[in-house]
Design an enzyme around this catalytic site. Structure first.
Site, PDB file in Angstrom:
ATOM      1  N   LYS A 115       4.974  -7.480  -5.697  1.00  0.00           N
ATOM      2  CA  LYS A 115       3.635  -7.342  -6.276  1.00  0.00           C
ATOM      3  C   LYS A 115       3.476  -8.188  -7.538  1.00  0.00           C
ATOM      4  CE  LYS A 115       2.119  -2.999  -4.289  1.00  0.00           C
ATOM      5  NZ  LYS A 115       1.662  -1.619  -4.504  1.00  0.00           N
ATOM      6  N   LYS A 197       2.802  -7.348   9.449  1.00  0.00           N
ATOM      7  CA  LYS A 197       2.274  -6.009   9.693  1.00  0.00           C
ATOM      8  C   LYS A 197       0.752  -6.017   9.540  1.00  0.00           C
ATOM      9  CE  LYS A 197       3.269  -1.942   7.531  1.00  0.00           C
ATOM     10  NZ  LYS A 197       3.994  -1.013   6.630  1.00  0.00           N
ATOM     11  N   LYS A 200      -4.199  -3.316   5.312  1.00  0.00           N
ATOM     12  CA  LYS A 200      -5.537  -3.021   4.791  1.00  0.00           C
ATOM     13  C   LYS A 200      -6.048  -4.159   3.935  1.00  0.00           C
ATOM     14  CE  LYS A 200      -3.895   0.781   2.488  1.00  0.00           C
ATOM     15  NZ  LYS A 200      -3.595   2.183   2.215  1.00  0.00           N
TER      16      LYS A 200
END
Ligand code: TRP
Length: 335
Positions: A115, A197, A200
């Site tokens: 991140k 994957k 969202k």
């Protein structure tokens, strides 16, 4: 344990809309757990502000996520569904646990590294101590089990280390949580890049099916899904990742095995197969969306659930927190 049931805690972030991957990989399995466990499912909004959020959008997303939990079938009378920010104990315990967590441990967290690379302009201290807040979430409810994806296992391992360290110093304060592996949820990949994957936060809207996508959108996205040029419907992740992902989705939705899916579409073309997958997914989502629309219109009902469950969560959280405060040596609050 709460009564004769083990306690289960899990949470999802309110960043972006939930995808078919979140549903088939996690939420759908949560539905089967509420008889066996005393379940706490949180909308972990405190975690979400480690990344900048637009307040108006964020408020809406968090409320939609809470309603989606219910629309998907989690009974809010049986499961404690609540906003993390409504229980101040999460932050209070997180601070205490911060003081029992080493920077060396946090430095090793792969999600922090990922991140930080992704949000290089906003590497805030919250992003760094994020796993400790997660530990507080879990330990506050004395959770026995935590269903999490592989990407969160490192955080759960840290939670166990912190809890063990605290217990070694102060006696049996925390239940040491186990990952709940149960029946593995389906792992759903991006429709545009089956090596990734389904997420969202994918920038390409065609890569993910959102639980709120209407029928036409769902079918159109499946029609555009990346496959290969072999024209045979066969499960082979290595050589045919796109088709295998579609088989995985169709299997998870219909309950059919991969072999049954292969047989059903033996000799058929990709066009027919993609349409069938799209229709099956749209059929599955319709009742959830109907329920979601009803809930969206019933503010009083949702507000009632939010209030009731925040009180319930607060009750259990406060019990643990008071115990912890006493153990570390804070003076008792006089009421
Ligand atoms: N970090 C988790 C995620 O991004 C969400 C989360 C926060 C969580 N607190 C939790 C999951 C406690 C399980 C238990 O997926």
């Amino acid at each position: 344990m709460l009564g004769d049931k083990k306690v289960l805690f899990s949470g999802m972030q309110a960043t972006g809309s939930l995808t078919l991957g979140n549903y088939l990989g996690a939420l759908k399995n949560w539905l089967t757990l509420s008889d066996e466990f005393e379940c706490f499912y949180s909308v972990v909004d405190l975690h979400s502000i480690t990344i900048r959020q637009d307040p108006t959008e964020f408020r809406k997303k968090a409320r939609n996520l809470l309603m989606l939990y219910i629309a998907a079938g989690l009974d809010p009378k049986k499961n404690c569904i609540f906003y993390q920010s409504h229980v101040s104990g999460h932050c209070e315990l997180a601070w205490i646990l911060d003081c029992f967590t080493y920077m060396g441990e946090l430095n090793r967290m792969t999600q922090f590294k990922d991140k930080s690379a992704k949000h290089a302009d906003n590497i805030n201290a919250g992003l760094y101590t994020y796993p400790v807040l997660m530990a507080a979430d879990i330990l506050l409810y004395q959770a026995d089990v935590v269903p999490v994806g592989k990407d969160q296992l490192q955080h759960l391992e840290l939670t166990r280390d912190i809890a063990g360290r605290f217990n070694a110093l102060f006696g049996d304060v925390f239940t040491i949580p186990e990952p709940y592996l149960g029946k593995a949820g389906a792992k759903i990949m991006s429709l545009q890049d089956p090596a990734k994957k389904m997420s969202k936060s994918d920038e390409n809207p065609n890569a993910s099916i959102y639980l709120t996508d209407d029928r036409d959108t769902v079918i159109r996205k499946f029609k555009r899904a990346v496959t290969d040029s072999e024209a045979s419907i066969r499960y082979d992740v290595e050589n045919k990742p796109g088709v295998s992902n579609l088989i995985e989705i169709y299997g998870a939705v219909t309950g059919k095995t991969f072999a049954e899916v292969e047989k059903e579409f033996d000799g058929k073309g990709y066009g027919d197969f993609k349409l069938a997958v799209g229709e099956a997914v749209a059929d599955m989502l319709t009742p959830l969306q109907t329920r979601f629309d009803e809930l969206s219109k019933d503010k009083a009902y949702i507000d009632g659930i939010v209030k009731e469950n925040a009180e319930k969560a607060n009750y259990f959280a406060t019990k643990t927190l008071r115990k912890v405060q006493k153990k570390v040596g804070f003076n008792e609050i006089i009421r």
